[in-house]
Design an enzyme around this catalytic site. Sequence first.
Site: not given
Ligand code: SER
Length: 315
Positions: A9, A12-13, A35-36, A143, A147, A173
């Site tokens: 990955g 990604g960001q 990455d993919i 999500y 997690k 982030i």
């Molecule tokens: N930045 C993530 C989201 O908004 C949270 O871990 O899904």
Amino acid sequence: MSSKILIIGACGQIGSELTFKLREIYGNDNVIASDISYNNLDVVNSGIFEIIDAMDYKSVKICVEKHNIDTIYLMAAMLSATGEKYPMKAWDLNMTSLFHVLDLAKAKFIKKVFWPSSIAVFGPTTPKQDTPQYTTMEPTTVYGITKQVGERWCEYYHEKYNVDVRSIRYPGIISWKTLPGGGTTDYAVEIYHEALKNKSYDCFLSEDTALPMLFMDDAIKATVDIMTANADAIKIRSSYNLAGISFTPKDIAASIKKHIPEFKMSYTPDFRQAIADSWPSSINDMEARKHWNWQHSYDLEAITKEMLTQLKDKY
Ligand code: SER
């Protein structure tokens, strides 16, 4: 200490900036980005790059063997907002990729794993302010469920199979190099682009929605710190709370106005409001500070200054 690292990955960001940082620390040839698809040319052109489908165990294992990898950073995931649109896809991707990496460590193909968790593990029944490490966790997004379950499996693999897996519950982030995708905290990045481009931003969260946030440099520092700490300093093998700052859309608008006085903010909350409402407003990260000396540097004013300076030339 020599280490051969694979980042899954990497386009990604967070994956992209982690790739740059780890290449700086360990040398270009010791950090394999994957990455993919080739969807971040800065990363693809910065060193060794492999196409890997994290859902395909063989494709990960072949790469690990080819490059003699001992450490994997699994940064591929479907985030909160996209996850609500494709619940089963989010479940599949987030869980299957984690099992592949944990199983590679269990089978001793690799020695060490980094896997990011998130503030999304918390839910509406969690204390909202200064959320402690150990508390009620009833996530309401797919999500968040992946997690939360992932954290349980990380701890399980550590306890039962002695897998050295380390994890952080990232807050939102904020960064300027690579755009985030599909998250609920993405507004806090988009807003800087729109402020420079259009001098206005229509926010998908309401003005008083406080969420925990962190600047990318701090997030990368935390990731490197936890991965380089002595194994016995890592006393939590599910995932560590990690805080930097906490602010609302109104706060970030005010800090942008100090630099761009004509900036105008409007608010049109959408389905992401319910997700944000289910998450903590601020996080207590005492354990990370105590166990491996975590400390953040950037406050909101410093983030705004850095974001506007770095993005200025783009627009
Ligand atoms: N930045 C993530 C989201 O908004 C949270 O871990 O899904």
